[in-house]
Design an enzyme around this catalytic site. Structure first.
Site, short mmCIF file in Angstrom:
data_model
loop_
_atom_site.label_atom_id
_atom_site.label_comp_id
_atom_site.label_asym_id
_atom_site.label_seq_id
_atom_site.Cartn_x
_atom_site.Cartn_y
_atom_site.Cartn_z
N TYR A 68 0.85 -1.21 0.00
CA TYR A 68 0.00 0.00 0.00
C TYR A 68 0.88 1.25 0.00
CZ TYR A 68 -3.74 3.19 1.58
OH TYR A 68 -4.65 4.21 1.70
N LYS A 88 1.26 4.00 -3.11
CA LYS A 88 0.92 5.43 -2.98
C LYS A 88 2.14 6.32 -3.25
CE LYS A 88 -3.45 5.09 -1.92
NZ LYS A 88 -4.51 5.65 -2.74
N GLY A 107 -0.41 -4.03 21.37
CA GLY A 107 0.75 -3.60 22.16
C GLY A 107 0.29 -3.01 23.49
N GLN A 167 0.42 3.68 21.21
CA GLN A 167 0.59 4.22 19.85
C GLN A 167 -0.56 5.19 19.56
OE1 GLN A 167 -0.30 1.26 20.71
NE2 GLN A 167 -1.30 0.04 19.15
N THR A 168 -0.25 6.23 18.79
CA THR A 168 -1.27 7.27 18.59
C THR A 168 -1.78 7.30 17.15
OG1 THR A 168 0.29 8.99 17.96
CG2 THR A 168 -0.17 8.75 20.32
N ARG A 169 -2.98 7.82 17.00
CA ARG A 169 -3.55 8.13 15.69
C ARG A 169 -4.30 9.45 15.84
NH1 ARG A 169 -0.82 4.46 15.01
NH2 ARG A 169 -1.16 2.50 13.91
N1 LIG Z 1 -10.19 6.14 4.67
C1 LIG Z 1 -9.05 6.66 5.05
O1 LIG Z 1 -8.85 6.94 6.25
C2 LIG Z 1 -7.97 6.94 4.05
C3 LIG Z 1 -6.73 7.41 4.50
C4 LIG Z 1 -5.74 7.68 3.58
C5 LIG Z 1 -5.97 7.53 2.22
N2 LIG Z 1 -7.18 7.07 1.79
C6 LIG Z 1 -7.36 6.88 0.35
O2 LIG Z 1 -8.64 7.33 -0.06
C7 LIG Z 1 -9.14 6.49 -1.10
C8 LIG Z 1 -10.50 5.95 -0.72
O3 LIG Z 1 -10.41 5.25 0.49
P1 LIG Z 1 -11.69 4.65 1.22
O4 LIG Z 1 -11.43 4.64 2.66
O5 LIG Z 1 -12.89 5.31 0.69
O6 LIG Z 1 -11.62 3.14 0.72
P2 LIG Z 1 -12.77 2.20 0.13
O7 LIG Z 1 -12.20 0.84 0.05
O8 LIG Z 1 -14.02 2.40 0.89
O9 LIG Z 1 -12.97 2.82 -1.31
C9 LIG Z 1 -12.12 2.54 -2.38
C10 LIG Z 1 -12.98 2.32 -3.62
O10 LIG Z 1 -12.13 2.07 -4.74
C11 LIG Z 1 -12.71 1.01 -5.51
N3 LIG Z 1 -11.65 0.37 -6.29
C12 LIG Z 1 -10.59 -0.33 -5.85
N4 LIG Z 1 -9.85 -0.77 -6.87
C13 LIG Z 1 -10.44 -0.31 -8.00
C14 LIG Z 1 -10.17 -0.44 -9.38
N5 LIG Z 1 -9.11 -1.12 -9.82
N6 LIG Z 1 -11.00 0.16 -10.27
C15 LIG Z 1 -12.09 0.87 -9.85
N7 LIG Z 1 -12.40 1.02 -8.55
C16 LIG Z 1 -11.60 0.43 -7.64
C17 LIG Z 1 -13.32 0.10 -4.47
O11 LIG Z 1 -14.28 -0.79 -5.00
C18 LIG Z 1 -13.91 1.11 -3.50
O12 LIG Z 1 -15.22 1.47 -3.85
C19 LIG Z 1 -8.10 5.39 -1.33
O13 LIG Z 1 -7.29 5.75 -2.41
C20 LIG Z 1 -7.31 5.42 -0.05
O14 LIG Z 1 -5.98 5.00 -0.24
C21 LIG Z 1 -8.18 6.76 2.67
#
Ligand SMILES: NC(=O)c1ccc[n+]([C@@H]2O[C@H](COP(=O)([O-])OP(=O)(O)OC[C@H]3O[C@@H](n4cnc5c(N)ncnc54)[C@H](O)[C@@H]3O)[C@@H](O)[C@H]2O)c1
Length: 359
Positions: free
Chosen positions: A190, A194, A250, A254-256
């Site tokens: 992951y 990114k 743990g 740890q914080t978030r």
């Molecule tokens: N939720 C968080 O706290 C958080 C934090 C950091 C980054 N993000 C980023 O935000 C974005 C959305 O996250 P989320 O929490 O809504 O996750 P989620 O899993 O709920 O949503 C992701 C969506 O992308 C779709 N998807 C995955 N692979 C795909 C593909 N190949 N083609 C088309 N659609 C596809 C999934 O079906 C899903 O609907 C992601 O890129 C994630 O990395 C989220």
């Protein structure tokens, strides 16, 4: 804005023609003709593609951009998303859904003004289960969407993450910090996907002059999260409501920091419309230990059967996470509006129903 651009051209060039069609005097504004109004609206409304639209954050983005008067094209392959998150939008005339995997060539007919790339598994359970899809969507999916942005001359915003900082040695994390990531650890699929997403986005910006925006999202929560997605907040809510042990890894020190989804969406909206192309942190800087957080959820849910259950720390679990949001504050005038108490209260109502429905 594109909207204004079209409005100017059309009022200037086509006013006479459309006034004639609508049998109105030539100096009447063209929006007085109902037939033209429909066509005109379609042409002038900004059109946005949201990839990952059926997911947690993507679905909230669909709501927001429709409310702002955009035409929204939602794209998803439902890998981790759920159509239930966007089914209330299917009746909207400005909403379209394309079932498509963005790692395959992406074609969208017609103009596009903006693209949001939110397609990716995002929770640890998902990306540990689907490591290759996670790497592919970060790399190939982002490449395809950047190509589309270039072709359509659209502005693209890509969703990066605080995970690019890995287990950070700098605290809080500013955008200048390069991170501490283990590329071959379990979370590497992951984190590195990114980091590649950011790198290729900058390459398209520098080499092809595509208008790009990069947001580094810190932990976000709110309605439409999945109950069993492996993230701490749904896990705690589920366990507390069912009267089970809340799993704290743990020593729980740890914080978030947790950002309510409406605050995040506001940050995304502002960043997209800003002139800033370098990565920007968006998150809530209010930091909490996992032990304190478990207690907050226990206090909120008030289930006497629930308790705290300590378990060994997983590999490469970051110890501290807190965004430095100076850039978002100064460049976007953004700051989180929801405090944790308010955000958790709303989210608790959502999870109560979820747990009930899950039986
Ligand atoms: N939720 C968080 O706290 C958080 C934090 C950091 C980054 N993000 C980023 O935000 C974005 C959305 O996250 P989320 O929490 O809504 O996750 P989620 O899993 O709920 O949503 C992701 C969506 O992308 C779709 N998807 C995955 N692979 C795909 C593909 N190949 N083609 C088309 N659609 C596809 C999934 O079906 C899903 O609907 C992601 O890129 C994630 O990395 C989220």
């Amino acid at each position: 804005m594109v909207n204004h651009y079209f409005q100017n051209i059309l009022t200037f060039r086509d006013k006479r023609l459309f006034s004639f069609i609508s049998f109105l005097p030539p100096d009447s504004p063209p929006y007085l003709c109902p037939a033209f109004q429909k066509h005109f609206n379609k042409m002038t409304k900004p059109r946005i593609l949201i990839a990952g639209a059926a997911g947690f954050i993507g679905s909230h983005l669909c709501d927001r951009f429709l409310a702002e008067g955009y035409q929204v094209i939602a794209m998803d392959n439902l890998l981790t998303g759920d159509l239930a998150n966007i089914e209330h939008l299917f009746k909207e005339k400005d909403f379209e859904y394309y079932h498509h995997d963005v790692t395959k060539f992406v074609h969208v007919p017609g103009k596009l003004d903006y693209i949001l790339n939110f397609a990716s598994p995002a929770s640890p359970i998902d990306y540990l289960l689907m490591p290759i899809q996670t790497l592919k969507v970060g790399a190939l999916g982002t490449h395809n969407l950047l190509g589309l942005a270039k072709e359509k001359k659209a502005r693209i915003l890509v969703a990066s993450t605080s995970e690019v900082y890995g287990d950070p040695l700098m605290h809080p994390q500013t955008e200048e910090y390069w991170g501490n990531v283990n590329p071959v650890g379990p979370r590497g699929v992951y984190d590195e996907a990114k980091r590649f997403l950011e790198a290729i986005t900058m390459a398209y910006h520098n080499y092809h002059q595509v208008e790009t925006r990069i947001i580094r999202i810190f932990n976000t929560y709110g309605p439409r999260m999945r109950l069993n997605d492996g993230r701490v907040l749904p896990a705690f809510f589920g366990q507390a409501i069912r009267g089970e042990g809340l799993t704290v890894f743990g020593d729980g020190l740890q914080t978030r920091s947790f950002c309510y989804v409406d605050d995040l969406v506001e940050g995304i909206y502002r960043l997209l419309l800003s002139d800033y192309h370098l990565p920007m942190n968006v998150g809530n800087p209010s930091e909490i230990t996992m032990m304190q957080f478990a207690h907050e959820i226990l206090d909120l849910v008030q289930n006497p059967k629930a308790f705290i259950d300590y378990r060994p720390l997983p590999v490469d679990d970051p110890k501290q996470r807190r965004p430095d949001i100076t850039k978002a504050r100064t460049i976007l005038g953004w700051e989180p509006k929801y405090d944790r108490k308010e955000g958790l209260r709303i989210t608790y109502e959502y999870f109560k129903v979820k747990v009930q429905n899950a039986g």
